[in-house]
Design a protein around this motif. Structure first.
Motif, mmCIF file in Angstrom:
data_model
loop_
_atom_site.group_PDB
_atom_site.id
_atom_site.type_symbol
_atom_site.label_atom_id
_atom_site.label_comp_id
_atom_site.label_asym_id
_atom_site.label_seq_id
_atom_site.Cartn_x
_atom_site.Cartn_y
_atom_site.Cartn_z
ATOM 1 N N LYS A 135 0.807 -1.265 -0.187
ATOM 2 C CA LYS A 135 -0.060 0.218 -0.050
ATOM 3 C C LYS A 135 0.927 1.395 0.139
ATOM 4 O O LYS A 135 0.464 1.954 0.884
ATOM 5 C CB LYS A 135 -0.972 -0.035 1.136
ATOM 6 C CG LYS A 135 -1.599 -1.379 1.755
ATOM 7 C CD LYS A 135 -2.833 -1.495 0.625
ATOM 8 C CE LYS A 135 -3.613 -2.568 0.920
ATOM 9 N NZ LYS A 135 -4.025 -3.276 0.007
ATOM 10 N N VAL A 136 1.894 1.397 -0.775
ATOM 11 C CA VAL A 136 2.763 2.527 -0.806
ATOM 12 C C VAL A 136 1.964 3.723 -1.322
ATOM 13 O O VAL A 136 1.099 3.551 -2.173
ATOM 14 C CB VAL A 136 3.955 2.275 -1.623
ATOM 15 C CG1 VAL A 136 4.838 1.049 -1.074
ATOM 16 C CG2 VAL A 136 3.486 2.008 -3.107
ATOM 17 N N ALA A 137 2.551 4.881 -0.793
ATOM 18 C CA ALA A 137 1.630 6.240 -1.143
ATOM 19 C C ALA A 137 2.335 6.630 -2.646
ATOM 20 O O ALA A 137 1.615 7.354 -3.265
ATOM 21 C CB ALA A 137 1.921 7.108 -0.206
ATOM 22 N N ALA A 138 3.537 6.207 -3.045
ATOM 23 C CA ALA A 138 4.001 6.602 -4.394
ATOM 24 C C ALA A 138 5.365 5.632 -4.430
ATOM 25 O O ALA A 138 5.633 5.011 -3.618
ATOM 26 C CB ALA A 138 4.696 8.138 -4.016
ATOM 27 N N ILE A 139 5.815 5.574 -5.563
ATOM 28 C CA ILE A 139 6.946 4.795 -5.894
ATOM 29 C C ILE A 139 8.056 5.604 -6.442
ATOM 30 O O ILE A 139 7.516 6.649 -7.280
ATOM 31 C CB ILE A 139 6.683 3.878 -6.928
ATOM 32 C CG1 ILE A 139 5.768 2.545 -6.072
ATOM 33 C CG2 ILE A 139 7.964 3.135 -7.478
ATOM 34 C CD1 ILE A 139 5.275 1.563 -6.907
ATOM 35 N N VAL A 140 9.289 5.752 -6.150
ATOM 36 C CA VAL A 140 10.514 6.140 -6.765
ATOM 37 C C VAL A 140 11.392 5.048 -7.499
ATOM 38 O O VAL A 140 11.552 4.252 -6.857
ATOM 39 C CB VAL A 140 11.162 6.949 -5.848
ATOM 40 C CG1 VAL A 140 12.359 7.969 -6.318
ATOM 41 C CG2 VAL A 140 10.283 7.968 -4.825
ATOM 42 N N GLY A 141 11.902 5.268 -8.554
ATOM 43 C CA GLY A 141 12.825 4.512 -9.312
ATOM 44 C C GLY A 141 13.268 5.186 -10.584
ATOM 45 O O GLY A 141 13.113 6.298 -10.807
ATOM 46 N N ALA A 142 13.886 4.317 -11.593
ATOM 47 C CA ALA A 142 14.265 2.858 -11.150
ATOM 48 C C ALA A 142 15.433 2.896 -12.055
ATOM 49 O O ALA A 142 15.747 1.744 -12.291
ATOM 50 C CB ALA A 142 13.140 1.995 -11.995
#
Lengths: 419, 292
Positions: free
Chosen positions: A114-121
């Motif tokens: 349930k992440v609020a946002a994703i950073v990558g990659a």
């Protein structure tokens, strides 16, 4: 038990494992924490990139979660005041440089953790699949360090890239070459040398076009297979044409092999202007730095900017304590991407994906409040920061100096590199 | 392309091919002996490269001098892999082939993970070798000394292996075990011992290749995968189990790969090798020198 049974048993075991991870994620959210997914290559040929990235994100989390006397968004307070001092919690996922793994890991982070946002990659090819998954679930994706221009041209609403893309980077490179040419340097031909995934092909497409527009002749146009055991035949072709400028777009392993092979074949290119990636990695310079004196690489960051923005040194020291090496082009962008995201979540005052998205779209951070050479962080309709000015660095005596643009340059370029 | 450039590509391909052959021969030897494909072969190569790197740090000696030591170490690694893993996998009553594949494949993943944990995924390289970075030029064709040394080691290793197989009692025992595992027990040959030594030998050979590579290639937990695939193709092309086949196929693969890279766009350079491989498999499924 036949093979099908074994597969079924394996699959159900894996499902149970991921459910238990999921429930832990949900618990964490209740405890006033904002869970953010971080997707990097933690194993595989580029695992070191992931390890360095982890240190960068831990540095960013430190900046966000603890109080620091720095004029960087979210740094002064402990946690995010907009959410009652909530702290960010990072959940890491490993994509191994594989776009399909990236996609499934993104899905897991969103549905289970349930992440609020994703950073990558890092790998553009992976950012492409991860951002598409985020878009489908309405979760913001902050692209820290992938530089393919095609990424922000897909009409996505949840894609944001604070740093420059390869058109901006290559634009700076060719502008620099054009300036030198006007000053009387002999620069007529360029040799493109690029790896065969999105990063390399996109980069070369832009460079081919810019070369044509500005009247440089492309005398070598070599797309090679990444992670090859040998690059002899490829380098031989570069050597044959001996272009005035060699322009590589390669990841770390190939950068090391490329430079070693050049030396083995007795080929000293007159100049190399690199699209960072491998050529911003310390290991490459540890391995073959003696052969790269005078190499020019594009960058989003330079340590010598500390003279103009003192927080560069502070943040670099924080990172160095963790990672044992200085911030570079990639890790600096990773720290900044997380800060930009945290700033938006703080303003959104919620972990709701759509509201964070709107807050990201409304971001407006002046350059002085970043530790990058950017004039501003302000996203266009497509989620690309339009004010992310790139710089060019030159490797001289074991360190990089900024040589372009003149507004931030601290030294005149050495040209040709192998004079 | 000038003749000189073409000669350069051919020479580089041939030198690399000899190293491919040295990597592949251990795989072929083990398969010939007991019909097991070692999927951890690339990882053996990686262990050897780290061993060379570690020993150079420890002793400050040149990797060239350390080659026999690394080979001896790898002999133990190979023997242990057989005694600790493969021996048990071979006892499986059902689906023995699959169990063996999973066992060596699992071993590969384990070794890779352990290497990443122990050595970190940072790229290492040996910069202190006397051969490192030295090149020798004949009429405009550059021959890097590390690769020449690699080719030399490869030829010596093949010659040694040939003598071992044809002139020693152990060679005869090896040949007999490969012909008929059941019958050798009747004449008092310990099958397990022969297998363990066979694995040790296979690993020692790839160990030599690892030392050679470590002089001019980067060292990394995943480095084996780039070479393992080529080793499988080489073994299949030369004929599973054929030592001489591995030598010939290694050189063919090296040259075909190099030529493909100049005829086609370099990104497609593996196509030539795989096309050749497919062709051979269609026409002669046992490979060029296979006896199957």
């Amino acid at each position: 038990m036949n093979r099908r049974d074994i597969l079924l048993a394996g699959a159900s075991a894996a499902a149970t494992a991921s459910v238990s991870i999921g429930s832990r994620g949900a618990l964490a959210q209740g405890a006033k924490e904002i869970t953010i997914g971080v997707i990097y290559p933690l194993s595989g040929a580029n695992a070191q990139i992931g390890v360095d990235a982890k240190h960068a994100f831990e540095t960013a989390a430190d900046l966000i979660n603890n109080a620091h006397d720095l004029d960087l968004p979210t740094a002064r307070n402990a946690g995010l005041p907009g959410l009652g001092g909530a702290k960010v919690k990072l959940v890491y996922a490993d994509h191994q440089g594989d776009p399909q793994k990236g996609r499934s890991e993104a899905e897991r982070l969103i549905t289970q953790d349930k992440v609020a946002a994703i950073v990558g990659a890092y790998h553009s090819a992976v950012s492409a699949t991860v951002s598409a998954t985020c878009e489908r679930y309405g979760v913001p994706f902050v692209c820290a360090d992938s530089s393919s221009p095609s990424l922000h041209r897909r009409n996505m609403k949840f894609f944001f890239r604070p740093a420059a893309h390869d058109e901006m980077f290559s634009g700076a490179m060719f502008q620099f070459l054009d300036n030198l040419k006007k000053k009387g340097k002999k620069i007529e031909t360029v040799g493109l040398f690029f790896e065969d995934t999105i990063f390399g092909t996109d980069s070369s497409n832009v460079q081919r076009k810019l070369a044509g527009d500005l009247g440089f002749k492309v005398v070598a146009d070599i797309k090679y297979r990444s992670n090859s055991p040998s690059l002899t035949a490829e380098i031989q072709q570069l050597k044959n044409v001996d272009a005035d400028v060699v322009m590589p777009s390669t990841y770390t392993t190939d950068a090391i092999l490329m430079v070693k092979t050049m030396a083995e074949l007795g080929y000293k290119p007159k100049n190399i202007v690199a699209q960072a990636a491998g050529f911003s990695e310390k290991v490459v310079f540890d391995a073959v730095g003696d052969k790269l004196q005078g190499l020019i690489s594009r960058a989003s960051f330079s340590l010598d900017m500390a003279t103009k923005r003192p927080m560069v040194k502070t943040i670099n020291d924080m990172y160095k304590t963790r990672a044992g090496r200085d911030l570079n082009d990639n890790t600096s962008r990773q720290v900044m991407a997380m800060v930009v995201l945290a700033d938006a979540i703080d303003r959104a005052k919620t972990v709701d994906g759509a509201k964070i998205r709107d807050a990201l779209a409304a971001t407006d951070i002046p350059g002085e409040r970043t530790f990058m050479p950017w004039s501003r962080v302000k996203f266009g309709e497509d989620g690309q920061n339009i004010c992310a000015d790139p710089v060019l660095l030159q490797y001289v005596k074991d360190s990089f100096v900024t040589i372009f643009p003149s507004t931030v340059a601290v030294a005149e370029p050495l040209w040709p590199m192998n004079a | 392309m000038t003749t000189q450039a073409l000669l350069q590509v051919l020479a580089s391909g041939l030198l690399m091919g000899l190293i491919y052959a040295l990597i592949a021969v251990g795989l072929s030897l083990i398969f010939g002996l007991m019909d097991v494909v070692n999927f951890a072969h690339g990882e053996f190569l990686m262990i050897a490269m780290y061993a060379a790197f570690g020993l150079v740090l420890l002793t400050a000696l040149d990797p060239i001098v350390l080659a026999p030591l690394v080979a001896a170490l790898m002999f133990c690694v190979g023997g242990l892999a057989y005694l600790g893993v493969v021996r048990f996998a071979m006892r499986a009553k059902a689906n023995a082939g699959m169990v063996q594949i999973f066992a060596t494949f699992g071993l590969a993943i384990l070794i890779q993970g352990a290497a990443q944990y122990l050595f970190t995924p940072d790229y290492r390289n040996i910069q202190t070798s006397w051969l490192g970075g030295k090149t020798f030029e004949v009429g405009g064709v550059f021959l890097p000394l590390p690769q020449i040394f690699g080719g030399f080691v490869s030829i010596v290793a093949f010659a040694g292996l040939y003598l071992l197989m044809t002139r020693t009692d152990f060679g005869k025992a090896l040949e007999a075990t490969r012909e008929d595992q059941g019958a050798v027990a009747l004449v008092g040959i310990d099958r397990n011992k022969v297998f363990a030594i066979g694995w040790g030998l296979g690993a020692a050979l790839v160990g030599l290749a690892g030392v050679v590579l470590s002089i001019f290639y980067y060292i990394h937990p995943q480095v084996g995968s780039a070479f393992a695939l080529i080793a499988y193709v080489t073994v299949a092309l030369g004929g599973f189990g054929s030592v001489f086949g591995a030598l010939a196929a290694g050189m063919i693969v090296g040259v075909v790969e190099a030529i493909t890279a100049i005829v086609l766009p370099p990104a497609l350079k593996s196509i030539g090798v795989y096309a050749l491989y497919l062709g051979v498999v269609f026409i002669r499924p046992s490979g060029l020198f296979g006896r199957l």
